[in-house]
Motif scaffolding. Structure first.
Motif: not given
Length: 299
Positions: A87-99
């Motif tokens: 909601p409210n124009g946000r997005f959630v992402l999942h993945g792999h990498g330096p984080a």
């Protein structure tokens, strides 16, 4: 019964690679596109797009009723495998990498990363609803190796705060791998290995398990007492229409699902279940189809 076309990524993006795609809780198709990416083989025999460098910028294309909107996401440091809209124009992402263990991230409307959090390993599904909840479901590789993934099914608030993890009732098998997931407002439905019960988990705390006649379904649509499960029982193109009671799902009828032109549905990627709708695509990330409760009950 034939699938219906739902959304198609326009040809203007053909020269760019799709990192991840889904259909969100509002029925919008989302494609995350990277202008500087390569196709690389995966352990499943398919190819997936990976950005050549990190960090990178990506274009999020949103299609709703044929109307397109673009969002530029900046300085991404994940090789994204799952995404969804909040909601409210946000997005959630999942993945792999330096984080590192911050493998889930929230992006705001301006395309900038606002928050990262640890979602665990071996995420099979990442789905959000319209009530500020995020659901993540896992496979055995995470269940047996990571404390967050161990529950098999986890709920977060829309800021990434852990709210709940599944604990099976006494005498019930725990989750090894979630095979099918459906998320609607304030409720998630799941079918999981090894015994494939029909799990109903509500945000108010109610948990209900029902016996299911379908072994290893790949997707499901749910509305009221009606449930349609796709695949299972070694029949990937079979739709199983059932009626739920307090303790089980009772078979009502079956149908064979085809592509819109009537040709056989031979291969498809993991479907997305959103309440009464079931969205799926074949091996291309550009075309989404839809079926659901109304399609089968109208036959």
């Amino acid at each position: 019964m034939a699938l219906r076309p739902h959304a198609l990524l326009p040809r203007q993006y053909d020269h760019q690679k799709v990192l991840a795609t889904t259909v969100d809780a509002w029925g919008r198709a989302l494609w995350l596109i990277c202008p500087d990416a390569d196709l690389r083989p995966t352990s499943y025999g398919r190819q997936s797009a990976r950005p050549r460098t990190i960090p990178y910028d990506a274009l999020l294309v949103v299609s709703h009723g044929g109307v397109l909107h673009e969002h530029l996401l900046r300085d991404m440091n994940l090789r994204v495998t799952h995404l969804d809209a909040l909601p409210n124009g946000r997005f959630v992402l999942h993945g792999h990498g330096p984080a590192g263990d911050q493998n889930a991230q929230i992006y705001s409307m301006d395309g900038r990363r606002r928050h990262g959090f640890a979602m665990g390993d071996a995420v099979e599904y990442l789905m959000a609803d319209r009530r500020h909840h995020i659901w993540s479901a896992y496979s055995d590789e995470g269940v047996y190796s990571h404390p967050i993934s161990a529950a098999g099914l986890v709920r977060w608030d829309s800021g990434g705060r852990h709210e709940w993890g599944y604990k099976p009732p006494a005498g019930t098998e725990y989750i090894d791998t979630v095979y099918a997931l459906n998320v609607d407002d304030d409720v998630a439905w799941a079918s999981y290995y090894p015994t494939f019960p029909l799990l109903e988990a509500r945000t108010g705390g109610e948990i209900r398990l029902r016996k299911s006649p379908v072994v290893a379904p790949r997707g499901m649509a749910v509305h009221g007492e009606q449930i349609v499960m796709l695949g299972g029982c070694r029949q990937p193109d079979r739709l199983h229409h059932c009626r739920t009671t307090a303790h089980e799902a009772l078979p009502v009828e079956e149908a064979r699902l085809t592509l819109p032109n009537g040709s056989p549905l031979k291969r498809y990627i993991r479907p997305v279940g959103r309440g009464r709708h079931l969205y799926l695509r074949d091996t291309t990330p550009r075309q989404w189809y839809v079926t659901g409760i109304e399609d089968l009950t109208s036959l």
